[in-house]
Design an enzyme around this catalytic site. Structure first.
Site, short mmCIF file in Angstrom:
data_model
loop_
_atom_site.label_atom_id
_atom_site.label_comp_id
_atom_site.label_asym_id
_atom_site.label_seq_id
_atom_site.Cartn_x
_atom_site.Cartn_y
_atom_site.Cartn_z
N HIS A 37 -11.34 -3.23 2.95
CA HIS A 37 -11.29 -2.90 4.38
C HIS A 37 -12.09 -1.64 4.74
CE1 HIS A 37 -8.44 -0.40 2.41
NE2 HIS A 37 -8.35 0.35 3.48
N GLU B 170 -6.24 3.89 -6.15
CA GLU B 170 -7.54 4.05 -5.51
C GLU B 170 -8.00 5.44 -5.89
OE1 GLU B 170 -7.99 5.19 -1.51
OE2 GLU B 170 -9.82 4.04 -1.22
N ASP C 158 0.84 -1.19 0.00
CA ASP C 158 0.00 0.00 0.00
C ASP C 158 0.88 1.24 0.00
OD1 ASP C 158 -3.24 -0.36 1.28
OD2 ASP C 158 -2.49 1.47 0.30
O1 ISL Z 1 -14.57 4.38 2.48
C1 ISL Z 1 -14.48 5.56 2.64
C2 ISL Z 1 -14.99 6.25 3.85
O2 ISL Z 1 -16.08 5.49 4.29
C3 ISL Z 1 -13.74 6.38 1.66
O3 ISL Z 1 -14.00 7.75 1.74
C4 ISL Z 1 -12.27 6.16 1.96
O4 ISL Z 1 -11.90 6.80 3.15
C5 ISL Z 1 -11.51 6.71 0.80
O5 ISL Z 1 -11.84 5.89 -0.28
C6 ISL Z 1 -10.03 6.68 1.06
O6 ISL Z 1 -9.66 5.41 1.55
C7 ISL Z 1 -8.25 5.24 1.74
O7 ISL Z 1 -7.69 6.38 2.39
C8 ISL Z 1 -8.08 6.63 3.73
C9 ISL Z 1 -8.10 5.38 4.63
O8 ISL Z 1 -8.84 5.67 5.80
C10 ISL Z 1 -8.76 4.21 3.91
O9 ISL Z 1 -8.68 3.04 4.72
C11 ISL Z 1 -8.02 4.01 2.60
O10 ISL Z 1 -8.54 2.87 1.91
C12 ISL Z 1 -7.06 7.62 4.26
O11 ISL Z 1 -5.78 7.09 4.04
#
Ligand code: ISL
Ligand code: CA
Length: 561
Positions: free
Chosen positions: A332, A258, A99
Site C-alpha cells: 500500500h 517492516e 497490523d
Molecule cells: O513508503 C514509504 C514512504 O514513501 C516509507 O517511508 C514508509 O512510510 C515506511 O516504510 C513506513 O511505512 C509504514 O509506516 C508509516 C505508514 O505511513 C505506512 O503506510 C506504513 O506502511 C507510518 O505508520
C-alpha cells in the site's frame, strides 16, 4: 535441517480495507465488504490474509495513526464485524495477521491527550518530549518521512514532541516500561480473539538514541538525517526479545517486521531468541531502492537487473536455514508492480505473469497486494485534488513552495505516489468497478472497464489464473519453498535465471525481465532435454537442448524430470 512452519508454506494476501470493497455504499471499503470476497481470495489459493489497520483512527495517515487499539474505526464496522471476519477466515481454512502499529499512536489517542496536558502527569513519559534549543529551535534537526521537522512545539507545556511521521503521529517512548507493558497487553487481547499474528509497522524504529543528536545535513537538505539514531536503535533487540517473552512465545503465530535498512545480519539475529521463533521474517526495502537515485523515492533511476539479482542472491543465500524471507514487490506504500517493474501498456499481462512467476519461485513467504493478481496499474489523476495520501499532498506543497512547476511534481506523483496502490479494487465493469454504489473516497482507476476481477475470472489465460497456477505449483513442490537458491547467468543484463534444489527435486526458472526478444545459451551443465516445461506465459514454447529464445517478459519454469 529445515524446520517446517505453517507460515513458511503460506502465501499471503494483503488487504488495504479502505479500498477493498464497500458493502454499505458510503464510498469506503469495510469489513463486511471483505467478508463478501473471502471465497474469491480462497479461490486464488491464499493461506493468510494481512489486514492493514482497522483500528479507531482520525485517518491522518489512513489508519496508521491509531486513537484506540481495541476499537474498530467506525467507517470499517465494529468489533462484532471483525470477530465475524476472523471466524469466516478460519472457516475457510485461512489465517489472519493484523497490523501492529506501535512506534507511534494518533495525537487523538487518550494517552497523548493526557500526556500533553502538563509536564508532570503520569502519561507525560508515554511520549518523547524535549525542550527546544535557544532561539526557538527544535531539539534537533531531524526531518520527518512526510516532510517538515520531526518535532512539533506545544505552546501549553512549552516543549516539543517527536513524530517521525506526521505531527498527528507522536512517537511512543519505548524506554517507558509502562508503555511496553500496555502494548504487550493489547497484543495478547488481539491474539486471544483468535488472530494468527502481526505485521509490525516500522518496528526497527522503536528504540531511539536518547541523546537525540543532530543528523548529517547536506548543503541543500532542509533537515538532518536522523535515521542512524532511530533505526536499529540501541535497545531494539532487548524490546523485541521482551515482546517475545511477554507475548509471542505463548502463541503459534506468524510475525513479519517492516524494517527499513535492517540488513541480513539483523534479519538472522532477530529471527530467534533463546532458540525460540521471534521475528519470523522481515520486509527489507533493498528492492524498493533499485529504481531510486540515492534512495530518494521521488528521483528515478533506470533499473539494472544485476542489482536485483545481487539483492535476491544475498538475502536468499544468507538466510538459507538461518532465517526466512518475506517476498514482495508491492504494497500500500509502493507503486503498482506491473507499472514499476513490468510494462503496464503493451506487455501488461506477460510482464505481470513474469513477476508473479519470479515471486512464486523464490525462497520465503510470498505476499500479494490486493489487485496485483489481476494486473492493476498505477493511476495518473490529472489534479492534485484527486490525491488523498498525506505524503503525496505534502510533497506537492513542499516542492511547489520551492518553486518547482506543478506539472513536473505531478510527473513524480504519477510515478511513485502511494495512492497508485490505494485506488479501489476493480471487481467488474459496472459503476466504480463494483467497489461502491456511491462516490468512492478516492477515484477508481479509469482502466477498470478492462482490468477487473470479473473479466479475469472469465479468461482462462488471465493473470489471475497464472497466479493461481503458480501458487498451486509452489504448494505441490517443497523445492520452491525450502529449496536451495542457485543463480545462473548472473552477469546477464536481461535474463534472470536460477535453480531451486531440494533433495532430488530441481526447478529451473528463466525470466526475460525486459520488453525485447533475447537469445540465451544456458550453462553447459544444463541440458533442457532433461527438463519438463511446467509453467509458461506464452503459447507453444520451442526449446533447444542448451539455448532458449525468449519473447518480451517471457517466463519459463522447468522441472528436472
Ligand atoms: O513508503 C514509504 C514512504 O514513501 C516509507 O517511508 C514508509 O512510510 C515506511 O516504510 C513506513 O511505512 C509504514 O509506516 C508509516 C505508514 O505511513 C505506512 O503506510 C506504513 O506502511 C507510518 O505508520
Ligand atoms: Ca463502506
Amino acid at each position: 535441517m529445515v524446520k517446517h512452519r505453517w507460515w513458511k508454506e503460506s502465501v499471503v494476501y494483503q488487504i488495504y480495507p479502505r479500498s477493498f470493497n464497500d458493502s454499505n455504499n458510503d464510498g469506503i471499503g469495510d469489513i463486511p465488504g471483505i467478508i463478501e470476497k473471502l471465497d474469491y481470495i480462497k479461490k486464488l489459493g491464499i493461506d493468510v490474509i494481512w489486514l492493514c489497520p482497522i483500528y479507531e483512527s482520525p485517518n491522518a495517515d489512513n489508519g496508521y495513526d491509531i486513537s484506540d487499539y481495541r476499537a474498530v474505526m467506525d467507517e470499517f464496522g465494529d468489533l462484532e464485524d471483525l470477530e465475524k471476519l476472523i471466524a469466516e477466515i478460519h472457516k475457510r481454512d485461512m489465517k489472519i495477521i493484523m497490523d501492529l502499529v506501535v512506534n507511534h499512536t494518533s495525537d487523538e489517542h487518550e494517552w497523548f491527550i493526557k500526556s500533553k496536558k502538563s509536564k508532570d502527569n503520569p502519561y507525560r513519559d508515554y511520549y518523547i518530549w524535549k525542550e527546544g534549543k535557544e532561539d526557538n529551535q527544535p531539539p534537533n534537526n531531524w526531518g520527518s518521512f512526510f516532510g517538515g521537522s520531526t518535532w512539533t512545539y506545544d505552546e501549553k507545556t512549552e516543549e516539543y514532541y517527536l513524530h517521525l511521521f506526521t505531527e498527528k503521529q507522536p512517537d511512543l517512548n519505548w524506554e517507558n516500561k509502562e508503555v511496553r507493558d500496555n502494548i504487550y497487553e493489547m497484543m495478547r487481547w488481539w491474539l486471544d480473539k483468535g488472530i494468527d499474528g502481526f505485521r509490525m509497522d516500522v518496528i526497527n524504529m522503536i528504540s531511539k538514541d536518547q541523546s537525540f543528536p543532530d543528523g548529517k545535513k547536506g548543503p541543500n537538505d532542509d533537515y538532518g538525517d536522523g535515521t542512524p539514531y532511530f533505526i536499529n536503535g540501541p535497545r531494539l533487540y532487548q524490546y523485541i526479545k521482551e515482546m517475545g517473552e511477554n507475548v509471542l512465545f505463548d502463541y503459534d503465530i506468524m510475525t513479519v517486521g517492516e524494517t527499513f535498512n535492517f540488513g541480513v545480519e539483523n534479519a538472522k539475529k532477530f529471527a530467534k531468541a533463546d532458540g525460540k521463533d521471534l521475528l519470523n521474517m522481515v520486509f527489507h526495502f533493498e528492492l524498493m531502492s533499485v529504481d531510486r537515485q540515492d534512495d530518494n523515492k521521488w528521483v528515478k533511476k533506470e533499473i539494472d537487473l544485476t542489482e536485483i539479482k545481487d539483492i535476491y542472491k544475498k538475502w536468499n543465500q544468507e538466510l538459507y536455514e538461518k532465517g526466512w524471507n518475506a517476498i514482495y514487490l508491492g504494497n500500500h506504500d509502493q507503486p503498482r508492480i506491473v507499472s514499476r517493474f513490468g510494462d503496464d501498456e503493451e506487455y501488461r499481462e506477460e510482464s505481470a505473469k513474469m513477476l508473479a512467476t519470479m515471486m512464486m519461485t523464490m525462497p520465503g513467504t510470498p505476499y500479494i497486494f490486493q489487485g496485483e493478481e489481476i494486473g492493476m496499474t498505477n493511476v495518473a489523476f490529472d489534479d492534485i485534488g484527486k490525491y488523498r495520501d498525506v505524503e503525496t499532498i505534502n510533497y506537492m506543497r513542499i516542492q511547489t513552495r520551492k518553486g518547482r512547476s506543478k506539472d513536473k511534481v505531478m510527473e513524480d506523483i504519477h510515478r511513485v505516489s502511494r495512492d497508485n496502490s490505494r485506488t479501489p479494487m476493480q471487481w467488474n465493469d459496472n459503476l466504480n468497478a463494483g467497489f461502491t454504489k456511491s462516490t468512492p473516497w478516492i477515484n477508481v482507476n479509469p482502466n477498470y472497464k478492462e482490468i477487473n476481477v470479473k473479466n479475469a475470472l472469465k479468461d482462462e489465460d488471465s493473470i489471475f489464473y497464472h497466479y493461481q497456477e503458480m501458487i498451486k505449483l509452489r504448494k505441490q513442490n517443497p523445492a520452491l519453498i525450502y529449496g536451495r537458491y542457485l543463480p545462473i547467468l548472473e552477469e546477464h543484463k536481461q535474463i534472470f535465471a536460477y535453480r531451486r534444489i531440494f533433495e532430488d527435486d530441481e526447478f529451473l526458472v528463466v525470466l526475460n525481465f525486459f520488453g525485447n526478444d533475447v537469445e540465451v545459451s544456458l550453462p553447459a551443465e544444463i541440458n533442457l532435454d532433461n527438463y519438463q516445461l511446467v509453467m509458461k506465459n506464452y503459447e507453444n514454447k520451442n526449446k533447444k537442448q542448451n539455448s532458449l529464445t525468449l519473447k518480451p517478459y517471457e517466463s519459463l519454469v522447468f522441472k528436472l524430470s
